[in-house]
Design a protein around this motif. Structure first.
Motif: not given
Length: 154
Positions: A72-84
């Motif tokens: 919910r509160e993830f930044t773009e960088i955090e979201l890209r990193e966790i998905i990768r």
């Protein structure tokens, strides 16, 4: 906080993920090449911005009982990193854990990735565009270089 639409745009940049619309306007994204039973990488992304990413095979994330992390509160960088990282955690690994890899991808906080590749008894580091960034005699030297430059293994 990223909007539902912004999260969708980010997630859809991962070509290995397949979108699956589910009930209540929620969206899942599957990794069909998963080496494991679990294929959900993104689970129940909701128009209100809530959603989950699978991290059950990763360390460093607080997960629920299904191995999911709330984004919910993830930044773009955090979201890209966790998905990768999630995709990589679900990818079949041919080499033994104790053996050094012959190829490895690293990422920094700006989502720039570099790849370490063993070639002719040397360890080369390549940028995203395929350019040679450095050559090292050992895997450890290449790894130390990347860590010093602010990169971490995916």
């Amino acid at each position: 906080m990223l909007t539902f639409e912004e999260k969708l745009e980010i997630i859809e940049t991962f070509p290995e993920l397949e979108r699956k619309d589910v009930s209540l306007k929620r969206v899942n994204f599957h990794y069909n090449e998963s080496a494991y039973e679990n294929k959900n990488v993104v689970y129940h992304l909701h128009p209100n911005g809530n959603g989950f990413v699978y991290a059950g095979k990763m360390t460093g994330y607080e997960t629920n009982d299904k191995g999911m992390v709330n984004i919910r509160e993830f930044t773009e960088i955090e979201l890209r990193e966790i998905i990768r990282k999630s995709i990589l955690s679900l990818t079949a690994q041919d080499s033994e854990i104790s053996k050094q890899p012959t190829e490895e991808v690293w990422i920094n906080d700006n989502t720039i990735t570099l790849t370490i590749l063993e070639e002719d008894d040397l360890w080369n580091v390549y940028s995203e565009d395929g350019g040679l960034d450095g050559t090292f005699n050992t895997y450890k030297e290449a790894m130390n270089y990347l860590e010093t430059e602010g990169f971490s293994r995916i």
